[in-house]
Design a protein around this motif. Sequence first.
Motif, PDB file in Angstrom:
ATOM      1  N   ILE A   1       0.810  -1.213   0.000  1.00 19.03           N
ATOM      2  CA  ILE A   1       0.000   0.000   0.000  1.00 19.03           C
ATOM      3  C   ILE A   1       0.846   1.266   0.000  1.00 19.03           C
ATOM      4  O   ILE A   1       0.310   2.356  -0.147  1.00 19.03           O
ATOM      5  CB  ILE A   1      -0.953   0.024   1.217  1.00 19.03           C
ATOM      6  CG1 ILE A   1      -0.160  -0.149   2.517  1.00 19.03           C
ATOM      7  CG2 ILE A   1      -2.010  -1.035   1.089  1.00 19.03           C
ATOM      8  CD1 ILE A   1      -1.017  -0.111   3.757  1.00 19.03           C
ATOM      9  N   TRP A   2       2.156   1.131   0.167  1.00 18.36           N
ATOM     10  CA  TRP A   2       3.023   2.299   0.064  1.00 18.36           C
ATOM     11  C   TRP A   2       3.525   2.518  -1.361  1.00 18.36           C
ATOM     12  O   TRP A   2       4.219   3.471  -1.640  1.00 18.36           O
ATOM     13  CB  TRP A   2       4.233   2.155   0.998  1.00 18.36           C
ATOM     14  CG  TRP A   2       3.924   2.627   2.380  1.00 18.36           C
ATOM     15  CD1 TRP A   2       3.477   1.885   3.420  1.00 18.36           C
ATOM     16  CD2 TRP A   2       4.009   3.954   2.857  1.00 18.36           C
ATOM     17  NE1 TRP A   2       3.282   2.668   4.528  1.00 18.36           N
ATOM     18  CE2 TRP A   2       3.609   3.946   4.214  1.00 18.36           C
ATOM     19  CE3 TRP A   2       4.385   5.172   2.296  1.00 18.36           C
ATOM     20  CZ2 TRP A   2       3.575   5.087   4.987  1.00 18.36           C
ATOM     21  CZ3 TRP A   2       4.370   6.310   3.076  1.00 18.36           C
ATOM     22  CH2 TRP A   2       3.964   6.254   4.400  1.00 18.36           C
TER      23      TRP A   2
ATOM     24  N   SER B   1      -0.406   9.466  -3.901  1.00 21.70           N
ATOM     25  CA  SER B   1       0.634   9.726  -2.906  1.00 21.70           C
ATOM     26  C   SER B   1       1.529  10.848  -3.407  1.00 21.70           C
ATOM     27  O   SER B   1       1.708  11.020  -4.613  1.00 21.70           O
ATOM     28  CB  SER B   1       1.464   8.467  -2.659  1.00 21.70           C
ATOM     29  OG  SER B   1       0.682   7.457  -2.089  1.00 21.70           O
ATOM     30  N   VAL B   2       2.075  11.612  -2.492  1.00 21.20           N
ATOM     31  CA  VAL B   2       2.879  12.762  -2.902  1.00 21.20           C
ATOM     32  C   VAL B   2       4.193  12.774  -2.146  1.00 21.20           C
ATOM     33  O   VAL B   2       4.299  12.262  -1.044  1.00 21.20           O
ATOM     34  CB  VAL B   2       2.133  14.088  -2.631  1.00 21.20           C
ATOM     35  CG1 VAL B   2       0.891  14.199  -3.480  1.00 21.20           C
ATOM     36  CG2 VAL B   2       1.778  14.205  -1.151  1.00 21.20           C
TER      37      VAL B   2
ATOM     38  N   ASN C   1      10.457   0.629  12.450  1.00 19.83           N
ATOM     39  CA  ASN C   1       9.908   1.146  11.199  1.00 19.83           C
ATOM     40  C   ASN C   1       9.517   2.612  11.291  1.00 19.83           C
ATOM     41  O   ASN C   1       9.373   3.285  10.267  1.00 19.83           O
ATOM     42  CB  ASN C   1       8.680   0.336  10.775  1.00 19.83           C
ATOM     43  CG  ASN C   1       9.020  -1.071  10.359  1.00 19.83           C
ATOM     44  OD1 ASN C   1      10.162  -1.366   9.993  1.00 19.83           O
ATOM     45  ND2 ASN C   1       8.045  -1.970  10.419  1.00 19.83           N
ATOM     46  N   TRP C   2       9.300   3.099  12.501  1.00 23.92           N
ATOM     47  CA  TRP C   2       8.934   4.507  12.665  1.00 23.92           C
ATOM     48  C   TRP C   2      10.097   5.430  12.311  1.00 23.92           C
ATOM     49  O   TRP C   2       9.884   6.614  12.033  1.00 23.92           O
ATOM     50  CB  TRP C   2       8.503   4.793  14.107  1.00 23.92           C
ATOM     51  CG  TRP C   2       7.432   3.897  14.640  1.00 23.92           C
ATOM     52  CD1 TRP C   2       6.594   3.094  13.915  1.00 23.92           C
ATOM     53  CD2 TRP C   2       7.098   3.678  16.015  1.00 23.92           C
ATOM     54  NE1 TRP C   2       5.751   2.395  14.741  1.00 23.92           N
ATOM     55  CE2 TRP C   2       6.040   2.731  16.046  1.00 23.92           C
ATOM     56  CE3 TRP C   2       7.573   4.187  17.211  1.00 23.92           C
ATOM     57  CZ2 TRP C   2       5.463   2.286  17.234  1.00 23.92           C
ATOM     58  CZ3 TRP C   2       7.004   3.753  18.393  1.00 23.92           C
ATOM     59  CH2 TRP C   2       5.958   2.815  18.415  1.00 23.92           C
TER      60      TRP C   2
ATOM     61  N   ASP D   1      17.130   8.959   4.636  1.00 24.69           N
ATOM     62  CA  ASP D   1      17.219   9.042   3.175  1.00 24.69           C
ATOM     63  C   ASP D   1      16.000   9.714   2.547  1.00 24.69           C
ATOM     64  O   ASP D   1      15.862   9.734   1.319  1.00 24.69           O
ATOM     65  CB  ASP D   1      17.433   7.656   2.569  1.00 24.69           C
ATOM     66  CG  ASP D   1      16.283   6.688   2.880  1.00 24.69           C
ATOM     67  OD1 ASP D   1      15.164   7.158   3.179  1.00 24.69           O
ATOM     68  OD2 ASP D   1      16.514   5.470   2.839  1.00 24.69           O
ATOM     69  N   GLY D   2      15.096  10.237   3.379  1.00 26.84           N
ATOM     70  CA  GLY D   2      13.977  11.020   2.864  1.00 26.84           C
ATOM     71  C   GLY D   2      12.741  10.238   2.483  1.00 26.84           C
ATOM     72  O   GLY D   2      11.785  10.817   1.941  1.00 26.84           O
ATOM     73  N   SER D   3      12.719   8.929   2.758  1.00 26.13           N
ATOM     74  CA  SER D   3      11.556   8.136   2.329  1.00 26.13           C
ATOM     75  C   SER D   3      10.303   8.435   3.139  1.00 26.13           C
ATOM     76  O   SER D   3       9.197   8.095   2.722  1.00 26.13           O
ATOM     77  CB  SER D   3      11.882   6.641   2.424  1.00 26.13           C
ATOM     78  OG  SER D   3      12.162   6.268   3.764  1.00 26.13           O
TER      79      SER D   3
END
Length: 342
Positions: free
Chosen positions: A40-41, A49-50, A135-136, A142-144
């Motif tokens: 879903i990501w 998604s933006v 995961n948080w 790296d900006g993800s």
Amino acid sequence: MDSIMSTLAKSHSTSVMLGTSLLASLTSPFQRYSQNQPDIWSKDFLPSSVRDPDPLVDLVGVYLEFALFFLVVLVLFRHLVAHPFARVALPSDKRDVQSVSKFGDSACECANYMVFTFIGLSVSLTSSWTWPSSNWWSGYADGSHDLMRSDLRCWYIMDASRYTALLFSILFLEHGRKDFKEMLIHHIVTIVITLVSYHYDFTRVGAIVKLVMDPADVPLHLAKLCLYIGGTNKKGVAVFWSNRFFEVFAVVFFVTRIILFGYVVWSAGIESSSYLVMPPAGWGCVVLLLILLCLQMFWMSLIVKMALKLSKGDELEDIRSDSEGEGDKKEAPITRKKKKKQ
């Protein structure tokens, strides 16, 4: 003027887009799994998604539009639903303006937290980063983390907006509270930490904070509503359920707001250092989380006192100071009243 109208139109368009995405997510959260949809990501799966939050002006516009929406809904629900129902459900000797207003306050709070608990569960539990807590933070450097699902973005901004509406409500609409100062601090801190964490991409841990903070308020206000309906009949069914809802509230509050939220604060202050160099704004959010944790511990101490009184056979009672001239005219959610000795 044209520039202002253009900005407002853009903010409104963003609000509609986010609201539509959230509604679509809530109406089919499990359908995605049954159809074996991809992660879903994935940007292919969620083309809306933006990357990067909206420009600040656009974000503020969406935030204010949602806040106005929730304030209008809050007022309409109070006067068109809660108050008319109170005039029917409350005992005949408890249908004065003050009692109806108190019932309306709790009904609005109950509906508010119930809806946002459902939204939080629907959005967070369908996200791949919900657990484990690593995961948080992993991938932040790296900006993800600036990639957000639109339904998450909508829920996130809506949360700040609804607390803005609630802040206005406790200042101007609701009956006085004994914990007015604590609630004022809680709402202001929540609004600030939500907007700051959104802007600096700490939205994963922010979403978890929202997920664990809302559920406890549902049984609390159900307990209060039952207490009001029960009136002076201390042996009635309504009062029985009031006691049971309070017991559920005490357990849920301890688990979610002390244990789970305490873990989130630990993760933000300690675990995060293994994955990123926390910027000043991040440490500011950690301080705000500690303030919220202190408030939870204060409220937990009140709950323990109430629980001890209940174990001694006392009854739940909602007390408020109604005199405008009294210095402490705020509300403690629920307290106890000892039975008179025969």
